[in-house]
Enzyme design. Structure first.
Site, mmCIF file in Angstrom:
data_model
loop_
_atom_site.group_PDB
_atom_site.id
_atom_site.type_symbol
_atom_site.label_atom_id
_atom_site.label_comp_id
_atom_site.label_asym_id
_atom_site.label_seq_id
_atom_site.Cartn_x
_atom_site.Cartn_y
_atom_site.Cartn_z
ATOM 1 N N CYS A 105 0.835 -1.206 0.000
ATOM 2 C CA CYS A 105 0.000 0.000 0.000
ATOM 3 C C CYS A 105 0.873 1.262 0.000
ATOM 4 O O CYS A 105 1.861 1.355 0.734
ATOM 5 C CB CYS A 105 -0.917 0.000 1.218
ATOM 6 N N CYS A 121 0.523 4.834 6.937
ATOM 7 C CA CYS A 121 -0.124 4.756 8.260
ATOM 8 C C CYS A 121 0.822 4.013 9.229
ATOM 9 O O CYS A 121 1.138 2.831 9.004
ATOM 10 C CB CYS A 121 -1.443 4.009 8.158
ATOM 11 N N CYS A 125 -19.635 -5.525 3.214
ATOM 12 C CA CYS A 125 -18.889 -4.328 3.604
ATOM 13 C C CYS A 125 -17.578 -4.346 2.829
ATOM 14 O O CYS A 125 -17.019 -5.422 2.592
ATOM 15 C CB CYS A 125 -18.612 -4.360 5.111
ATOM 16 N N CYS A 129 -19.411 2.692 7.966
ATOM 17 C CA CYS A 129 -18.696 2.008 9.040
ATOM 18 C C CYS A 129 -17.431 2.820 9.262
ATOM 19 O O CYS A 129 -16.578 2.885 8.376
ATOM 20 C CB CYS A 129 -18.359 0.575 8.620
ATOM 21 N N ARG A 137 -18.143 -2.017 17.412
ATOM 22 C CA ARG A 137 -17.437 -3.288 17.166
ATOM 23 C C ARG A 137 -16.113 -3.342 17.923
ATOM 24 O O ARG A 137 -15.251 -2.478 17.751
ATOM 25 C CB ARG A 137 -17.190 -3.501 15.664
HETATM 26 FE FE1 SF4 Z 1 -2.786 1.273 3.410
HETATM 27 FE FE2 SF4 Z 1 -3.022 2.735 5.629
HETATM 28 FE FE3 SF4 Z 1 -5.035 1.098 4.854
HETATM 29 FE FE4 SF4 Z 1 -2.699 0.123 5.789
HETATM 30 S S1 SF4 Z 1 -4.214 1.326 6.924
HETATM 31 S S2 SF4 Z 1 -3.819 -0.616 4.036
HETATM 32 S S3 SF4 Z 1 -1.191 1.584 4.962
HETATM 33 S S4 SF4 Z 1 -4.264 2.886 3.789
#
Ligand code: SF4
Ligand code: SAM
Ligand code: DTB
Length: 340
Positions: free
Chosen positions: A74, A78, A149, A209, A281
């Site tokens: 990804c 994060c 979902c 959600c 949840r």
């Molecule tokens: Fe990508 Fe952030 Fe989702 Fe993880 S939480 S999959 S790094 S967008």
């Protein structure tokens, strides 16, 4: 003749002077949520349980099963997430899963007793080239009689409408933490980006959600800030996942001091009080909790869990162990019988 007697109340209301338009006042201030979080635990849990009983069967839990339909690689950063390409967390990137494998997993989830199937992709945003394939997954899973979902990152308006047209019931997109802490956790998108996608999901007519993650090193005021943001969405989300950080080696947040478990319970209770009719949840982090703590979370108003031995890339309690816990607590499963 008394003409007033023949005028309907509706007609009178229609002609009555209206107050000047005002921006709706937020339902919850951060200070109010912080005051809830600061209550003696017994008072807070009692209040949450009281609110809970006004709207739900307090002995019923809803089961959602997760499937990672596209793992790793990804582009976002994060700080909690092992799927980011920015960190070395040992997660191998995959391509989008074929439909038949998704259907197999959904059928297995249904056979285990789940009523909602949540498909997650490690994407910054949904690409137009993938819309048909994810829409086919929604149609297929819905055809099994499961609620659907998806969580696919940011959306554009036409994509939200395409997902709605395919029959998607819920879109998961978390605010994760308080606005003022967000930039310390994620640098590749903004809080406003998240709010924009949430508004598109709502406008397209899907259920929202949206929740967050605690144990990031935030303080109580940040947790109150997250809950106030969620509660002031208008309307507030139909589902609110509260995740406890699952620390994965290689992610920047691995090694963060663990959150006091009672703070986690307080967060659940305050979510219940601030959003009385939402499904709260008890989400990631259950594997690291003992059963007494999970029971306390249910007492504090949690009424849904992720069910099945995997979350996305990390593990979750075995379904069998959860069923044994439901039986011990006398919990019934929404849409199923006792402890099944
Ligand atoms: Fe990508 Fe952030 Fe989702 Fe993880 S939480 S999959 S790094 S967008
Ligand atoms: N990529 C999409 C997105 O970020 O919206 C969807 C998937 S993402 C994994 C969904 C949510 O999982 C995040 O918003 C976060 O709350 C939660 N999450 C991710 N990693 C986690 C971890 N290590 N521990 C607990 N929750 C986590
Ligand atoms: C949510 O709030 N939590 C789920 C779901 N929505 C997509 C994801 C939890 C992920 C935990 C870390 C992992 O397994 O990779």
């Amino acid at each position: 003749m008394n003409t007033l007697a023949t005028v309907s109340v509706e007609a009178l209301r229609a002609t009555a002077p209206r107050p000047p338009a005002q921006a709706a006042a937020p339902r919850w201030t951060v200070a109010q949520v912080e005051a809830l979080l600061a209550l003696p635990l017994m008072d807070l849990v009692f209040q949450a349980q009281t609110v809970h009983r006004l709207h739900f069967d307090a002995n019923e839990v809803q089961l959602s099963t997760l499937l990672s339909i596209k793992t790793g690689g990804c582009a976002e950063d994060c700080g909690y997430c092992p799927q980011s390409v920015h960190f070395e967390a040992g997660v191998e990137a995959t391509k989008l899963m074929p439909l038949d494998e998704v259907m197999e997993a959904a059928e297995a989830a249904r056979a285990q007793g789940a009523t909602r199937f949540c498909m997650g992709a490690a994407w910054r945003n949904l690409k137009d080239r993938d819309v048909d394939r994810v829409s086919a997954m929604v149609r297929g899973v819905k055809g099994l009689g499961l609620e659907t979902c998806m969580t696919l990152g940011m959306l554009e308006a036409h994509q939200a409408h395409a997902l709605k047209d395919a029959g998607l019931d819920y879109y998961n997109h978390n605010l994760d933490t308080a606005p003022e802490l967000y930039g310390d956790i994620v640098s590749t998108r903004t809080y406003q980006d998240r709010l924009d996608t949430l508004a598109l999901v709502r406008d397209a007519g899907m259920n929202v959600c949206c929740g967050g993650i605690v144990g990031l090193g935030e303080n109580r005021s940040h947790r109150a800030g997250l809950l106030a943001q969620l509660a002031n969405l208008d309307p507030y989300p139909e589902s609110v996942p509260i995740n406890n950080l699952v620390q994965v080696a290689g992610t920047p947040l691995a090694g963060t001091d663990a959150l006091d478990p009672f703070e986690f319970v307080r967060t659940i209770a305050a979510a219940r009080i601030a959003m009385p009719t939402t499904m709260v949840r008890l989400s990631a982090g259950r594997e690291q909790m003992d059963e007494a703590l999970q029971a306390l979370c249910f007492l504090a108003g949690a009424n849904s869990i992720f069910y099945g031995d995997r979350l996305l890339t990390t593990s979750n309690p075995q379904a069998e162990r959860d069923r044994a816990l439901f039986a011990r607590l006398g919990l019934t499963v929404q849409g199923r019988g006792l402890g099944q």
